[in-house]
Design an enzyme around this catalytic site. Structure first.
Site, PDB file in Angstrom:
ATOM      1  N   GLY A 186      13.801  68.588  16.232  1.00 46.59           N
ATOM      2  CA  GLY A 186      13.303  69.698  17.038  1.00 46.59           C
ATOM      3  C   GLY A 186      14.198  70.022  18.227  1.00 46.59           C
ATOM      4  O   GLY A 186      15.140  69.284  18.545  1.00 46.59           O
ATOM      5  N   HIS A 187      13.879  71.093  18.905  1.00 49.25           N
ATOM      6  CA  HIS A 187      14.718  71.545  20.024  1.00 49.25           C
ATOM      7  C   HIS A 187      14.702  70.551  21.189  1.00 49.25           C
ATOM      8  O   HIS A 187      13.688  69.981  21.522  1.00 49.25           O
ATOM      9  CB  HIS A 187      14.355  72.948  20.505  1.00 49.25           C
ATOM     10  CG  HIS A 187      12.923  73.214  20.773  1.00 49.25           C
ATOM     11  ND1 HIS A 187      12.458  74.469  21.067  1.00 49.25           N
ATOM     12  CD2 HIS A 187      11.836  72.423  20.770  1.00 49.25           C
ATOM     13  CE1 HIS A 187      11.172  74.416  21.254  1.00 49.25           C
ATOM     14  NE2 HIS A 187      10.767  73.196  21.081  1.00 49.25           N
ATOM     15  N   ASN A 188      15.884  70.365  21.756  1.00 45.94           N
ATOM     16  CA  ASN A 188      16.066  69.496  22.927  1.00 45.94           C
ATOM     17  C   ASN A 188      15.794  68.026  22.660  1.00 45.94           C
ATOM     18  O   ASN A 188      15.636  67.232  23.597  1.00 45.94           O
ATOM     19  CB  ASN A 188      15.232  69.988  24.116  1.00 45.94           C
ATOM     20  CG  ASN A 188      15.746  71.321  24.607  1.00 45.94           C
ATOM     21  OD1 ASN A 188      15.124  72.366  24.396  1.00 45.94           O
ATOM     22  ND2 ASN A 188      16.906  71.307  25.204  1.00 45.94           N
TER      23      ASN A 188
END
Lengths: 348, 348, 348
Positions: free
Chosen positions: C238-240
């Protein structure tokens, strides 16, 4: 990099500046990493602690949070939504030009709005219709008779089989496959016999499909994804599934064929659902839940066990295998103890 | 739309018409949604209830079901298999033309049967052999020395690395990757060191590979998928896995390297298997089962816990962590109670 | 096929020959399947049993294993690592030629090292930089401003969105999507409102990304994959998310946004992690573990239940739902029994 004063942003997004209205920001960052050139925001209560030390040039806050922060702020009704809107000011995503790349392969009967953009090496088959301002990026494949509404964005290498109907403002990330042939087989003399999947797929308006997600076409009627449904990456939607408006699913979910999911459901990551179920509106499923029966009451549901050290876990797991035996022993103990108690009472 | 009278269909598929042999149908639909122009079928006993109210122009039924329905019917030995066969009469899937699209990039040494079809922007590398009537759709990549048998269908954007051997009538859906380099690493001074994956992949006849499924090449010998094996979408098959004939897997299954699965197994969705296991023939695994040991007895196996409301579930989960303690307490209770009972007996 | 005498191999890889130094081998195989033309190795203690009957022309062994085998051997400090290195001598993976295929579509501002290789139908957007000897295979899409270090290998159909920075010697398998737009939404009047994902992705040196794995771009700052991180197929990052150096993940893992994973972790297949967690260095998670809280102690962790026959499992599962009740009953039994014991003591 674009630059905005706090006064400009406050005016644009209906907020009020607390502090220096002429301070300007040229980026967005979290409270922990922001510099004086960055705008930040407080959306999650657990990040309040970072407000004290943030170096952000300004922070988006609610009125009731304004006293917690001594630096510059923009006071707003909904800082998170405003952050979402401001994010586009700092987005460096390339903008696709209208027109058709010369390497695209496009059937004669295709109708493409002149404001649409068709990328390099895209392939578009017969009788497709593509709406205004929609972007079909490089390497996309659009099967025969697909209809794609206006203002859509298909990332590079999105794939649509034939007869997929897509609403307005739909986003499909790379590697997604819409309309693949579902898993339908009869048996003939011990061999699997594939059933032609003669339905299509219908995606409503404002749908988002994540990277490498697959949505199978219907076996008979269409697989249907409602308006404003958001599917994360690596999700599998089986044939003839129906998903109600505004439902969102985190990554790696698998939904088996013909299951019907209501509106405004939130499905956690890696949830698995059996086929032919009905899930009512407003159901929340926590991550990795195994769903083998229908749900008729809104609420939050879960399954699985929680993480332990493997040493402890092995003990729990070994006992789990004998849980029925344990329960029976408890029943026997209760019965035997009741007898002893009875005897004690009689004898006293 | 094609149109068929019930008499025509009955003759073609060895059935007998009950009702009006001249009634014609131009589509297939479920009992619930069918109109008088549609043919429907009863395959699943739980749908019997829909037979009463269906508006279907005709229904495929077994002889013993004929009395349950007053409308037109075609009486057949196996209505579901016949539905599967009739489904192709109403399939609108585009038919690919023989020949090679001018945008395809094909190495000189490739041998393509003149009846095969190679789509736009396909890339075919050296020494590939492609059999009669096989369709390689747009954007497919076929690595060096692959051999693909006759009557195959590769959907747009199927990818084969080098040295993949494929039997007859094999279907590979979009985004599938066959022959990727498996997860094999040695360790050198604290760093991972990749092991070259020098085996290939062998797919038998009548294999189906779902959308975005990945089948890794062998580390040494080939990864082997038997005849008539059906893999749904988003499945991961590790290097040197072997899958026996007629085995079917639902979506999102992950099989770790070198595991060997028998014939005629049915693997439910999201099942995970550790590596180096042996699963015998005729095993059924229900969805989301965690398989960490070999199975030598045919039968049905499961793991996990069933869904509860999250409030109830949290209680179960908390207790699960102390299951060993609970079991020990029961043992102690049994011992203490036995003593009390003994004392009672002695004292009375 | 290349051919090597045992003497040549021993010299090249710092081993000593036991047996005939002039025996030559032309392939690598497992102990069970090797012929006299093959080299084999003993890496896994559970395969010792195969040493007796192997037909291998020679076996890579440790000094202490030499006595167990009467045939030819090369004695080495680390036979498995040496096998890994020797594997490249027998690898038939095609070698890509330097240069740019004429069908590739490449923006003017792209800087490609002359020793790099760009495959057929690849699309490379503005301001991309590609390092020496790096291979961009057919059908790859490289978004604007991506920077790819030297000696990389992107398999056919790898996709990079804009602003992805990649170190040296990075391998990306087919179908992987790096930099897709993560799952970030605010709510506006009951509708989801997408947040622009303005961060990129940074991959360190020696990273490997498996087939059809997806790594989302950061919402604000970059998603970061450390040096020597190895991700198997069908993984979702997922993002980050941040992943520390040398961490390896088996297939089908899902990591939710903003979770931070330490160095040298080993994540088993199909593990799922909630968002915003911190996992310290040197954590091992067994397959299918559900991780919903941070881990601050190195060690091995697990969740789930083990496989049973479905008949037995259904009993366990039914009891699991009432585990809290069972625990309470045990408490009551303990209390009641203590009273009985007390009474017995008083009365005696």
């Amino acid at each position: 990099m674009p630059k905005y004063t706090l006064a400009e942003l406050a005016e644009k997004f209906n907020g009020t500046v607390k502090g220096d209205p002429n301070h300007s920001v040229s980026g967005l960052a979290s409270l922990q990493t922001a510099t004086e050139n960055d705008l930040s925001f407080l959306a999650n209560a657990q990040y309040k602690k970072y407000l004290l030390d943030t170096k952000a040039g300004a922070v988006l806050l609610k009125a009731e949070q304004a006293d917690m922060f001594v630096g510059n702020a923009i006071i707003l009704d909904d800082p998170y939504l405003t952050y979402a809107k401001i994010s586009y000011l700092f987005d460096t995503k390339p903008i696709s030009q209208a027109g058709i790349h010369p390497t695209a392969v496009i059937a004669d009967s295709v109708k493409i709005d002149p404001t649409a953009s068709i990328g390099a090496h895209a392939v578009i088959e017969a009788d497709v219709v593509i709406g205004a301002r929609t972007v079909i990026s490089a390497h996309c494949f659009i099967g025969a008779r697909c209809v794609i509404g206006e203002d859509g964005w298909l990332a590079p290498r999105a794939t649509l089989y034939h007869d997929v109907k897509i609403g307005k403002r739909v986003v499909i990330q790379s590697g997604a496959v819409i309309g693949g042939e579902g898993f339908g087989f009869a048996i003939e003399k011990g061999n699997w016999f594939r059933i032609a999947q003669i339905g299509g797929v219908t995606l409503g308006d404002d749908v988002e499909i994540g990277a490498n997600t697959t949505v199978d076409r219907g076996a008979l009627a269409d697989t249907i994804i409602g308006n404003d449904v958001k599917l994360d990456n690596q999700i599998m939607i089986g044939h003839n599934v129906q998903i109600g408006d505004h439902t969102a699913m985190a990554a790696c979910v698998g939904i088996s064929g013909s299951t019907k999911i209501g509106k405004r459901c939130i499905i956690g990551g890696s949830v698995g659902m059996a086929g032919h179920l009905e899930i009512c509106d407003n159901v929340i499923l926590t991550g990795m839940t195994m769903v083998t029966r229908s749900i008729s009451e809104p609420g939050t549901y879960s399954s699985g066990t929680s993480m332990q050290t493997s040493a402890e876990w092995r003990k729990s797991v070994a006992r789990f295998r004998h849980l029925d035996e344990m329960a029976r022993k408890i029943q026997q103990l209760e019965k035997r103890l009741a007898e002893v108690e009875q005897n004690d009472k009689s004898s006293s």
